[in-house]
Write a protein that holds these residues in place. Structure first.
Motif, PDB file in Angstrom:
ATOM      1  N   TYR A  94      -3.169   6.860  -1.696  1.00  0.00           N
ATOM      2  CA  TYR A  94      -4.049   5.776  -2.121  1.00  0.00           C
ATOM      3  C   TYR A  94      -3.283   4.512  -2.517  1.00  0.00           C
ATOM      4  N   PHE A  95      -1.996   4.431  -2.208  1.00  0.00           N
ATOM      5  CA  PHE A  95      -1.196   3.303  -2.697  1.00  0.00           C
ATOM      6  C   PHE A  95      -1.744   1.955  -2.240  1.00  0.00           C
ATOM      7  N   LEU A  96      -2.147   1.859  -0.976  1.00  0.00           N
ATOM      8  CA  LEU A  96      -2.680   0.576  -0.502  1.00  0.00           C
ATOM      9  C   LEU A  96      -3.934   0.172  -1.272  1.00  0.00           C
ATOM     10  N   GLN A  97      -4.729   1.159  -1.702  1.00  0.00           N
ATOM     11  CA  GLN A  97      -5.939   0.839  -2.479  1.00  0.00           C
ATOM     12  C   GLN A  97      -5.591   0.197  -3.826  1.00  0.00           C
ATOM     13  N   LEU A  98      -4.449   0.562  -4.385  1.00  0.00           N
ATOM     14  CA  LEU A  98      -4.054  -0.014  -5.673  1.00  0.00           C
ATOM     15  C   LEU A  98      -3.779  -1.512  -5.565  1.00  0.00           C
ATOM     16  N   LEU A  99      -3.357  -1.937  -4.394  1.00  0.00           N
ATOM     17  CA  LEU A  99      -2.788  -3.272  -4.261  1.00  0.00           C
ATOM     18  C   LEU A  99      -3.815  -4.388  -4.307  1.00  0.00           C
ATOM     19  N   ALA A 122      -0.690 -10.248   2.668  1.00  0.00           N
ATOM     20  CA  ALA A 122       0.115  -9.602   3.713  1.00  0.00           C
ATOM     21  C   ALA A 122      -0.705  -9.514   4.992  1.00  0.00           C
ATOM     22  N   GLU A 123      -0.193 -10.078   6.079  1.00  0.00           N
ATOM     23  CA  GLU A 123      -0.927 -10.036   7.340  1.00  0.00           C
ATOM     24  C   GLU A 123      -0.738  -8.706   8.057  1.00  0.00           C
ATOM     25  N   ARG A 124       0.341  -7.985   7.720  1.00  0.00           N
ATOM     26  CA  ARG A 124       0.576  -6.671   8.307  1.00  0.00           C
ATOM     27  C   ARG A 124       1.610  -5.937   7.448  1.00  0.00           C
ATOM     28  N   TRP A 125       1.738  -4.652   7.705  1.00  0.00           N
ATOM     29  CA  TRP A 125       2.705  -3.839   6.958  1.00  0.00           C
ATOM     30  C   TRP A 125       3.065  -2.611   7.768  1.00  0.00           C
ATOM     31  N   GLU A 126       4.233  -2.036   7.438  1.00  0.00           N
ATOM     32  CA  GLU A 126       4.660  -0.776   8.030  1.00  0.00           C
ATOM     33  C   GLU A 126       4.941   0.228   6.919  1.00  0.00           C
ATOM     34  N   ILE A 127       4.707   1.494   7.238  1.00  0.00           N
ATOM     35  CA  ILE A 127       4.972   2.583   6.305  1.00  0.00           C
ATOM     36  C   ILE A 127       5.978   3.520   6.966  1.00  0.00           C
ATOM     37  N   SER A 128       7.026   3.876   6.247  1.00  0.00           N
ATOM     38  CA  SER A 128       8.061   4.749   6.808  1.00  0.00           C
ATOM     39  C   SER A 128       7.483   6.128   7.105  1.00  0.00           C
ATOM     40  N   ASP A 129       8.141   6.864   7.964  1.00  0.00           N
ATOM     41  CA  ASP A 129       7.654   8.177   8.380  1.00  0.00           C
ATOM     42  C   ASP A 129       7.499   9.140   7.205  1.00  0.00           C
ATOM     43  N   ASP A 130       8.363   8.985   6.193  1.00  0.00           N
ATOM     44  CA  ASP A 130       8.275   9.886   5.036  1.00  0.00           C
ATOM     45  C   ASP A 130       7.273   9.388   3.988  1.00  0.00           C
ATOM     46  N   THR A 175       9.326   0.698  -2.572  1.00  0.00           N
ATOM     47  CA  THR A 175       9.746   2.090  -2.433  1.00  0.00           C
ATOM     48  C   THR A 175       9.037   2.930  -3.486  1.00  0.00           C
ATOM     49  N   LEU A 176       8.460   4.035  -3.064  1.00  0.00           N
ATOM     50  CA  LEU A 176       7.691   4.902  -3.959  1.00  0.00           C
ATOM     51  C   LEU A 176       8.499   6.107  -4.412  1.00  0.00           C
ATOM     52  N   ASN A 177       8.037   6.706  -5.501  1.00  0.00           N
ATOM     53  CA  ASN A 177       8.645   7.956  -5.978  1.00  0.00           C
ATOM     54  C   ASN A 177       8.337   9.114  -5.035  1.00  0.00           C
ATOM     55  N   HIS A 178       7.154   9.094  -4.479  1.00  0.00           N
ATOM     56  CA  HIS A 178       6.683  10.157  -3.616  1.00  0.00           C
ATOM     57  C   HIS A 178       5.548   9.582  -2.771  1.00  0.00           C
ATOM     58  N   LEU A 184       7.424   6.840   2.007  1.00  0.00           N
ATOM     59  CA  LEU A 184       8.035   6.338   0.769  1.00  0.00           C
ATOM     60  C   LEU A 184       8.280   4.829   0.762  1.00  0.00           C
ATOM     61  N   ILE A 185       8.414   4.224   1.917  1.00  0.00           N
ATOM     62  CA  ILE A 185       8.778   2.805   1.968  1.00  0.00           C
ATOM     63  C   ILE A 185       7.684   2.016   2.690  1.00  0.00           C
ATOM     64  N   TYR A 186       7.164   1.012   1.997  1.00  0.00           N
ATOM     65  CA  TYR A 186       6.163   0.105   2.551  1.00  0.00           C
ATOM     66  C   TYR A 186       6.812  -1.267   2.716  1.00  0.00           C
ATOM     67  N   THR A 187       6.705  -1.838   3.894  1.00  0.00           N
ATOM     68  CA  THR A 187       7.259  -3.164   4.152  1.00  0.00           C
ATOM     69  C   THR A 187       6.108  -4.104   4.503  1.00  0.00           C
ATOM     70  N   PHE A 188       5.915  -5.125   3.666  1.00  0.00           N
ATOM     71  CA  PHE A 188       4.801  -6.055   3.821  1.00  0.00           C
ATOM     72  C   PHE A 188       5.306  -7.390   4.353  1.00  0.00           C
TER      73      PHE A 188
END
Length: 589
Positions: A202-207, A109-117, A195-198, A119-123
């Protein structure tokens, strides 16, 4: 990252790949193998030709001591450090880590966005991200790969790494049949939405953990079913990856070789032309190979050599903080180990200070909790102390005064001189303090893993290196039926704290408070016996560049390169020492 099972530094060791039913390479008797190795090292040291390090520096071929033979090269099956070292060369996830800071940097992924809440990561995937056969790497490749990783039939012990993703746990546990309800979608060939549960800090670290790497669907299906283990897709000539290197050769119990990929998106940055990973279970042999110029990097170092290198060759010695814990697992289904008083007595009768000063000798830190101290600002309260009198009292209270009628107990460990020395020391402490008899059983990595996985043990040595810098990587191991739990222990309150309260906390203080409560439960009931917190101790030739020390001992191969020796005197000194040592060993044999 066990096992430390674990580099998680010869922490997590391993053996011959034979899961497909193919005949394993027969082994020479141990003394014959040692004789051949030492003979070859002597010839190399005394001869006029280049050794591996010298030719490697000239040709940009990195020679890496890798602990043991990899169990497999399927990222959705393996759990060990030797496999990790190879897989991060062959495959790449959505993100990478900067080895100097451990901060997340772009990968596929060259870039990504994270929603304000949160919960949603777009790669957004790179247009030039390709598989080694030339196919484009697409968002659908990640969707299919993560579907595969969550198939119950595959038996992925790292399936819980997907827990933050919406409905991933329910699908992996068979409570949900429709994968469309899992929070991963391909919005376009180059756009992946998760989309995450909450919110998960550290989610990006998992990837960038290998369990979340993509795999090439057509190749896997060519050799079997998606959830079929041990098929030939992982062999040289069949493996299709998307990393900076491709699999050139895999000779069982000899070498795994990867070479620079011509299709990798960042290939112009990659200076190394090849990496050769050598399975060397015997750490003393590995150290001799280093001195003979056969290895650039070792997985570990014999404890009796640390002082020698500090004095004579400090430029080659790397001792650094390492985010990991060495511990023993209890099989709490074993009748006499089902009583937590027995488990606590065993823990409180081990002199950890003596162990790190006289046995391991590598700067390790005695562990009285499970999560290493100051993990991203988190430190647990000590759960016990070294107290022989209290240990004897607990054992008597459990029905075994002065060790009377205590069943002979087996400690299982995977083959390693370091594990053996530690087990012998603990065996003696338990005999002296508690008057109980313990027998030791060492097994090759794969046999050891099978026995631990199937609960065919009483006490088993283990190691765990954090997969990312957060206390969660240590504490989510022990949830009920977690893939890396393997003790038989379960506690609903612990699950609630780790899986629900901590993730939903709206600040770090509240999150860590939930973790401390959970770890207090773990240490009170003690299905595990912490022994020490790791340091990484290994040898690195001074020609190796772009490999900074970090808490995870993480190497980003595409940033590494080799320089020719700038100090021929040091090289000659190492070669001379090796020649004399090897000749003496030959005579003794």
């Amino acid at each position: 990252m066990p096992l430390v099972s674990s580099a998680k530094a010869l922490l997590l060791n391993k053996p011959p790949y034979n899961s497909t039913g193919n005949a394993a390479i027969s082994r020479l008797p141990t003394w014959s193998l040692i004789f051949l190795i030492l003979s070859s090292l002597t010839l190399i040291s005394c001869g006029g030709g280049e050794n591996n390090v010298e030719s490697g520096n000239r040709l940009q071929i990195l020679h890496w001591g890798n602990g043991t033979e990899p169990q497999e090269l399927d990222p959705h099956i393996v759990t060990g450090v030797p496999e990790h070292h190879i897989l991060i060369a062959l495959l790449e996830g959505l993100v990478l880590k900067d080895p100097a800071t451990l901060e997340t940097i772009p990968g596929v992924a060259e870039r990504w966005e994270i929603s304000d809440d949160g919960l949603i990561y777009t790669f957004h995937l790179r247009d030039d991200a390709l598989w080694s056969n030339g196919d484009p790497v697409t968002a659908e490749d990640f969707v299919w790969s993560w579907w595969r990783a969550l198939q119950p039939a595959l038996g992925n012990q790292y399936a819980y790494m997907y827990s933050p993703i919406k409905n991933a746990d329910a699908y992996a546990q068979g409570k949900l049949d429709d994968f469309e309800q899992v929070g991963v979608k391909a919005l376009s060939p180059r756009t992946l939405q998760v989309t995450l549960n909450h919110p998960t800090l550290y989610f990006l670290q998992l990837l960038d953990h290998y369990s979340m790497f993509p795999v090439h669907r057509a190749t896997i299906e060519k050799f079997g079913e998606a959830a079929e283990r041990g098929t030939r897709w992982t062999r040289a000539g069949s493996f299709v990856g998307n990393g900076a290197f491709t699999l050139k050769d895999w000779q069982l119990n000899k070498v795994v070789e990867v070479e620079k990929s011509n299709t990798y998106w960042d290939r112009d940055v990659v200076k190394l032309q090849s990496i050769k990973f050598y399975p060397t279970e015997n750490v003393s042999t590995e150290e001799r190979m280093f001195r003979a110029g056969q290895l650039h990097v070792t997985g570990a170092l014999p404890v009796d050599k640390i002082a020698v290198y500090k004095l004579d060759h400090p430029e080659n010695l790397r001792i650094a903080a390492y985010l990991g814990t060495y511990f023993y697992r209890f099989n709490i289904k074993t009748p006499h180990l089902a009583d937590k008083r027995v488990r606590r007595a065993l823990a409180m009768s081990i002199d950890r200070k003596m162990i790190v000063e006289r046995v391991t000798k590598g700067g390790q830190i005695p562990a009285y909790a499970y999560t290493p101290t100051d993990t991203l600002g988190y430190t647990a309260e000590d759960g016990f102390v070294y107290d022989p009198d209290a240990a004897r009292a607990l054992l008597a209270e459990a029905g075994y005064p002065n060790g009377e009628n205590f069943p002979t107990t087996e400690v299982l460990y995977n083959t390693s001189e370091g594990h053996r020395k530690l087990a012998v020391a603990i065996q003696q402490m338990w005999k002296t303090t508690l008057n109980i008899d313990v027998v030791l059983n060492n097994q090759d990595w794969k046999v050891y893993l099978d026995n631990v996985d199937n609960s065919h043990y009483q006490i088993a040595r283990a190691g765990w290196i954090g997969d990312y810098v957060d206390p969660n990587t240590f504490l989510d191991m022990w949830i009920t039926d977690g893939g890396n739990n393997r003790t038989g222990w379960a506690n609903p309150e612990y699950d609630e704290l780790v899986l629900k309260q901590a993730p939903k906390a709206n600040n770090r203080a509240a999150r860590y408070k939930a973790f401390r409560k959970a770890e207090a439960i773990l240490l009170d009931e003690m299905p595990i016996l912490p022994i020490y917190f790791y340091t990484s101790n290994h040898l690195v030739h001074h020609s190796v560049k772009g490999m900074p020390d970090n808490l995870l001992s993480y190497a980003l191969y595409k940033q590494m390169w080799l320089e020719s020796s700038r100090d021929p005197v040091k090289s000659a000194s190492l070669k001379s020492t090796t020649s004399n040592h090897a000749t003496t060993m030959q005579k003794n044999l």
